[in-house]
Design an enzyme around this catalytic site. Sequence first.
Site, PDB file in Angstrom:
ATOM      1  N   HIS A 101       5.803   5.136   2.480  1.00  0.00           N
ATOM      2  CA  HIS A 101       5.513   4.769   3.863  1.00  0.00           C
ATOM      3  C   HIS A 101       4.989   5.986   4.618  1.00  0.00           C
ATOM      4  CE1 HIS A 101       7.754   1.238   2.789  1.00  0.00           C
ATOM      5  NE2 HIS A 101       8.833   1.961   2.567  1.00  0.00           N
ATOM      6  N   GLU A 118      13.805   5.031   6.056  1.00  0.00           N
ATOM      7  CA  GLU A 118      14.769   3.982   5.721  1.00  0.00           C
ATOM      8  C   GLU A 118      15.925   4.534   4.894  1.00  0.00           C
ATOM      9  OE1 GLU A 118      12.450   1.095   3.613  1.00  0.00           O
ATOM     10  OE2 GLU A 118      11.980   2.439   1.974  1.00  0.00           O
ATOM     11  N   HIS A 176       8.710   5.737  -3.979  1.00  0.00           N
ATOM     12  CA  HIS A 176       9.979   5.107  -4.325  1.00  0.00           C
ATOM     13  C   HIS A 176       9.774   3.665  -4.789  1.00  0.00           C
ATOM     14  CE1 HIS A 176       9.339   4.022  -0.067  1.00  0.00           C
ATOM     15  NE2 HIS A 176       9.941   2.883  -0.383  1.00  0.00           N
ATOM     16  N   ARG A 196       1.287   0.483  -1.194  1.00  0.00           N
ATOM     17  CA  ARG A 196       1.620   0.168  -2.588  1.00  0.00           C
ATOM     18  C   ARG A 196       0.645   0.918  -3.490  1.00  0.00           C
ATOM     19  NH1 ARG A 196       0.512  -5.125  -2.488  1.00  0.00           N
ATOM     20  NH2 ARG A 196       2.546  -5.652  -1.615  1.00  0.00           N
TER      21      ARG A 196
END
Length: 320
Positions: A101, A118, A176, A196
């Site tokens: 991200h 996150e 990740h 992605r």
Amino acid sequence: MYPLKFKPILKERLWGGKKLKEVFGKASISETTGESWELSTVQGDISVIANGDLADNSLQELIEKYPNELLGKSVVDRFGKEFPILIKFIDAKQDLSIQLHPNDQLAKERHNSFGKTEMWYIMDADPGAELIVGFNKDVTKSEYAKSLESDSLLDLLNYEKVKEGDTFFINTGKIHAIGAGVLLAEIQQTSDVTYRVFDFNRRDKDGNLRELHTDLALDAIDYKKKDDFKVDYSKESNAINSMVQCPYFKTNFLNLTQSMVQDTLKRDSFTIFMCVDGEAKIENDFGQVIVNKGETTLLPASSKKIKINTTGVKLLEVTI
């Protein structure tokens, strides 16, 4: 304003499974439900209240009417009338795509969005289940690009075996993926921006490869090997155990075998409880709600006192 529960927003995913229904009792009719969005004001996916006199009002409507009372003045000063975090439960029957991200600056420039910091709390993991978190060595941008061309990216990645209770902090730029067999709770900035970079060459139900964001990711990735992701925290019973303290959210772990009362008069932030095991009745000055494993409740910043009635519960407590 009493403790609020919301109607879960269920998301079908190529990699999803049945645990959200079988373990948490979510109202899924699919065998590929990957996510339950518990608290969201992401456009098109805004949470709706499920309990009490405010039932069927949206979270955003409530924020518009009562911003300071619900969010807290300090939160409104920082984020305006936007709910700053997104709360989910995730069931990965298959490996998720390898992704990352962007940070706030890139996300603002490219998508007029926040970035996406996150954290994950592992609620259940099949034997041998693992995550991908970061690289296993420092790499250069050109090495990374070559690994995509030669289909050898997996050789550069760091794999972590996981079990219930393991917690990971995923800062922006960190590559990740959630591995097959992992059921987790996710707390993140309000953002749905994901780059992605590899999807195991899988095809969707229509036979199409999913979109990759190779070029966008190049300038967003942190190419350094870092061991900054595993969260070391206390699990002391009947105490408030700090897990993550970052600019976007603060998370504590509560492992309770008896009731607890918190004075929240000076908190100036909403409080979220994600129930990751057991059951509790949670009340403030204006009402109460029961939460079971896999459920979430939001208590407004105007709560002067929070009481958790239980004989056995594990909670993630989230504030700003």
